[in-house]
Design a protein around this motif. Sequence first.
Motif: not given
Length: 106
Positions: A96-105
């Motif tokens: 899922v992308p966080d608020q900064d667009g970084q993809m995280k599990w």
Amino acid sequence: MSLEWQQEFYKELADPAQLTALFDCMPDVFFYAKNRDSRFTMANSGNLKLVGLSDIKDYLGKTDYDFFDKSLADLYVSEDQKVLAGESIINRQWMVPDQDGQMKWY
């Protein structure tokens, strides 16, 4: 197995929003609830932060399409429909992308 204890627990809740307050105390938990139209009806502060919001009013009534690209939102809504149809989904992880667009599990 009888779920009477569970029904009693929910009766004791004066307000379902108490669950949000509970989940706000757990920083690594991302809690939300949706209605049958996949619109958000509840969320804790961790989930709001994940999508870049601080006020629940900006979240309620929105859908995954308001926060994620269409291909990812389609997957989320598809899973919602499976759950509403009675399918149990356990041990599912999502990128899922966080608020900064970084993809995280999650």
